[in-house]
Scaffold this active site. Structure first.
Site, PDB file in Angstrom:
ATOM      1  N   CYS A  98       0.913  -1.139   0.000  1.00 27.55           N
ATOM      2  CA  CYS A  98       0.000   0.000   0.000  1.00 27.55           C
ATOM      3  C   CYS A  98       0.958   1.196   0.000  1.00 27.55           C
ATOM      4  O   CYS A  98       1.970   1.178   0.699  1.00 27.55           O
ATOM      5  CB  CYS A  98      -0.850  -0.012   1.259  1.00 27.55           C
ATOM      6  SG  CYS A  98      -2.036   1.326   1.276  1.00 27.55           S
ATOM      7  N   HIS A 134       4.267   1.970   1.971  1.00 30.84           N
ATOM      8  CA  HIS A 134       4.252   2.009   3.433  1.00 30.84           C
ATOM      9  C   HIS A 134       3.811   0.705   4.099  1.00 30.84           C
ATOM     10  O   HIS A 134       3.572   0.683   5.304  1.00 30.84           O
ATOM     11  CB  HIS A 134       3.543   3.253   3.996  1.00 30.84           C
ATOM     12  CG  HIS A 134       2.150   3.517   3.506  1.00 30.84           C
ATOM     13  ND1 HIS A 134       1.714   4.782   3.181  1.00 30.84           N
ATOM     14  CD2 HIS A 134       1.099   2.707   3.324  1.00 30.84           C
ATOM     15  CE1 HIS A 134       0.449   4.718   2.809  1.00 30.84           C
ATOM     16  NE2 HIS A 134       0.046   3.474   2.899  1.00 30.84           N
ATOM     17  N   HIS A 149       3.500   7.328   8.377  1.00 29.21           N
ATOM     18  CA  HIS A 149       2.880   7.062   7.076  1.00 29.21           C
ATOM     19  C   HIS A 149       1.557   7.784   6.848  1.00 29.21           C
ATOM     20  O   HIS A 149       1.031   7.782   5.746  1.00 29.21           O
ATOM     21  CB  HIS A 149       2.694   5.560   6.868  1.00 29.21           C
ATOM     22  CG  HIS A 149       1.389   5.011   7.357  1.00 29.21           C
ATOM     23  ND1 HIS A 149       0.972   5.128   8.658  1.00 29.21           N
ATOM     24  CD2 HIS A 149       0.398   4.328   6.720  1.00 29.21           C
ATOM     25  CE1 HIS A 149      -0.198   4.544   8.802  1.00 29.21           C
ATOM     26  NE2 HIS A 149      -0.570   4.064   7.657  1.00 29.21           N
ATOM     27  N   ALA A 188      -2.135   9.837   9.002  1.00 25.10           N
ATOM     28  CA  ALA A 188      -2.708  10.381  10.230  1.00 25.10           C
ATOM     29  C   ALA A 188      -2.967   9.275  11.255  1.00 25.10           C
ATOM     30  O   ALA A 188      -2.777   9.465  12.449  1.00 25.10           O
ATOM     31  CB  ALA A 188      -3.993  11.119   9.906  1.00 25.10           C
ATOM     32  N   LYS A 201     -13.102   8.826  -4.498  1.00 29.26           N
ATOM     33  CA  LYS A 201     -13.074   7.653  -3.612  1.00 29.26           C
ATOM     34  C   LYS A 201     -14.038   6.592  -4.083  1.00 29.26           C
ATOM     35  O   LYS A 201     -15.009   6.886  -4.766  1.00 29.26           O
ATOM     36  CB  LYS A 201     -13.516   8.062  -2.201  1.00 29.26           C
ATOM     37  CG  LYS A 201     -12.538   8.921  -1.460  1.00 29.26           C
ATOM     38  CD  LYS A 201     -12.903   9.048  -0.002  1.00 29.26           C
ATOM     39  CE  LYS A 201     -12.791   7.747   0.730  1.00 29.26           C
ATOM     40  NZ  LYS A 201     -11.449   7.211   0.857  1.00 29.26           N
TER      41      LYS A 201
END
Lengths: 468, 135
Positions: A101, A329, A391, A393, A467
């Site tokens: 990811c 990440h 990576h 929040a 999204k």
């Protein structure tokens, strides 16, 4: 049970759980956090999970947590662990189900004012060109050796197929492929799950955003990366989709079976591991690398789709979208680091953590209403955190709670009032990813900056969100 | 309720229970499928899939069964409404899944995890466990 008074303060932004805290710990744990953020971290079991990582064979120096740490399964999310190549292990739980990811940032030549009137059209064009959601296939359906070539060569293969420029590879972590990849170790089930998913975003916290450069903190670094005030940039956040999920599922099962066979007891089965040099360890590393390559190919095809959407709306006037960088990440890699005054090859696990080698761009995606950061790695990260930083929040509210407390339709209206164009597959999916469901990205970044493991270059503000 | 969604910061935590092992496994399947598709189709052409699984213990068998159903769902774009168990011991499962084709899923479950899972009988004699799904 770990409590705040068990922690030793190294400095204002770094804390230690000493090796003496639990008898089975092989190394101490280190946590990058402010005192205020520690209270939030103690709300879930992430530190207990970090301690569990410190018991694994061959772990070097520390089990490390970034300020965006939160509870995962096996390893916490927001963690870094390095294992000796010869005596250490590899654990699929230390990488996560979404192998590689990651995040990619593209820069345009335009300022916000120049494209402002096209923003709605750009949002719709991006939504049309980049398939999102779960179960919606992409524009390619590769089979057999064509699919294996993607697993072997990652982003490079997509460029050979015409989906990008050769120079795109210069700005990708590991040039967009891991050479250990071997499609023979990826199950047919995994291949079937991934066969129509190249160039698709998926759902959950994955997104494509059009952002504008809101702040520049370091003029020289910004200039070096090609960033300027009010510039329009594109941020892509997605991974290896169903293929990566299935590789993780397949190998966690294989490694769990071998733990039972060798009568190894672990506090959590998701910590299942194999010695890195064992057959199981090498097979997983080959499959995981193939999954990572698939993710880089995926972000490459999405880049092509984003370029197409951009050109469809703006034409030649829109100019080019160039890659600033692409980071993983959720990954394991072989890296050479200094350990006890000597160089050693280590199996670096980063799960919800980003490589931050000196001068390397680091991309930190935030939630959709707040913003994201461009950082650059610092020398100190090589000494302290195996060249790694945070990576993102990190969630603070469950998806369930977010859906209960936030109405997707109201959130969309609120964000649109703030000037953010929203194109989303569902209101409930939007509510799950509401800004209030996440930790404060500014605080997370401030900690890694003050701790000296990454330097702030720029803050990005979303102007259009796409999204699933 | 055979399944119940509990709080979890990042993922999905679910408690499932059933009087018999078959009920227990069916409850877990139903819970997972409801997350994938909140409103499954009422009228559909039945799709049948066979699953055979061998695992070291009942907990692993349940998680492996859910992951197998998840892979089949994504590959075939189907939701499974019912499982007919032909064999269900502590370590072996053979079942036929009855499903319906769907256009898309509401949620992306990456996997059912072994984390926190522990299949055991509670004081009421029912089989029960908590399952964390990575989403």
């Amino acid at each position: 049970m770990i409590a705040k008074n068990n922690l030793i303060k190294i400095h204002d932004w770094l804390w230690e759980i000493p090796k003496s805290f639990r008898a089975d710990m092989r190394v101490a744990c280190r946590i990058y956090a402010s005192e205020k953020m520690l209270d939030e971290i103690f709300r879930d079991r992430s530190l207990e999970q970090l301690i569990n990582v410190s018991i694994l064979p061959g772990i070097i120096n520390f089990a490390i947590a970034m300020p965006d740490i939160h509870e995962g399964y096996g390893f916490p999310i927001g963690g870094v662990a390095a294992f000796d190549e010869n005596e250490g292990v590899i654990s699929p739980g230390g990488i996560g189900y979404d192998i590689n990811c990651g995040v990619r940032l593209l820069r345009s030549e335009k300022k916000f004012d120049e494209i402002k009137s096209y923003l709605e059209k750009l949002g719709s064009a991006f939504y049309k060109e980049i398939p999102s959601g779960v179960g919606r296939g992409g524009r390619l359906n590769l089979k057999g050796k064509d699919f294996n070539a993607v697993l072997k060569d990652g982003a490079k293969r997509m460029i050979e197929m015409g989906y990008g420029k050769v120079e795109d590879l210069e700005n990708l972590e590991s040039s967009g492929f891991l050479e250990n990849a071997d499609p023979a170790f990826v199950s047919e089930t995994a291949k079937k799950r991934g066969k129509d998913q190249l160039g698709t975003m998926g759902a959950g916290n994955h997104f494509v955003e059009i952002d504008k450069v809101e702040n520049i903190f370091d003029e020289n670094e910004a200039k070096r990366l090609g960033l300027f005030q009010d510039q329009v940039v594109i941020l892509i956040h997605t991974g290896s989709r169903g293929l990566g999920h299935q590789i993780a599922t397949d190998y966690i099962k294989i490694m769990m079976m071998s733990l039972i066979k060798y009568k190894i007891n672990l506090p959590d089965r998701e910590l299942a591991y194999a010695p890195f040099k064992s057959k199981e360890g090498q097979d997983y590393f080959s499959a995981m690398s193939a999954g990572a390559n698939f993710a880089w190919a995926n972000r490459q095809l999405i880049t092509w789709e984003a370029r197409k959407a951009w050109n469809d709306v703006l034409g030649k006037e829109g100019g080019n979208l160039k890659i600033i960088y692409d980071v993983a990440h959720n990954i394991a890699k072989i890296e050479e680091h200094s350990v006890n005054a000597g160089k050693r090859k280590l199996v670096l696990h980063r799960k919800g953590a980003t490589r931050s080698f000196p001068a390397q761009p680091v991309l930190i995606p935030g939630s959709m209403g707040t913003g994201s950061y461009v950082l650059v790695g610092e020398e100190k990260s090589m000494k302290e955190s195996f060249g790694s930083t945070c990576h993102g929040a990190g969630r603070r509210m469950s998806r369930h709670q977010a859906k209960r407390e936030i109405r997707g339709s109201e959130l969309k209206e609120r964000l649109e009032r703030e000037g953010i164009v929203i194109n989303a597959g569902s209101f409930s999916g939007l509510a799950e990813e509401a800004p209030e469901a996440y930790k404060d990205i500014d605080e997370v970044v401030e900690i890694v900056y003050k701790a000296g493991i990454a330097k702030k270059v720029s803050r990005l503000k979303p102007i259009a969100v796409i999204k699933g | 309720m055979p399944y119940e969604i509990l709080e979890h910061t990042a993922d999905l935590r679910m408690r499932v229970a059933g009087k018999t092992k078959e009920d227990f496994f069916s409850a877990a399947l139903e819970g997972m499928m409801r997350v994938l598709a909140e409103k499954p189709p009422k009228f559909f052409e039945k799709k049948l899939r066979q699953v055979k699984i061998e695992s070291p213990d009942l907990t692993s068998l349940l998680i492996d069964f859910l992951n197998e159903a998840l892979s089949l769902a994504y590959i075939n774009k189907e939701i499974y409404i019912k499982a007919v168990f032909k064999k269900l011991s502590e370590t072996i499962l053979e079942a036929e899944l009855e499903g319906a084709a769907i256009d898309g899923f509401d949620e992306d479950i990456k996997a059912a995890t072994y984390h926190e899972a522990s299949a055991a009988q509670n004081e009421k004699g029912e089989w029960e466990t908590v399952i964390i799904f990575d989403i």
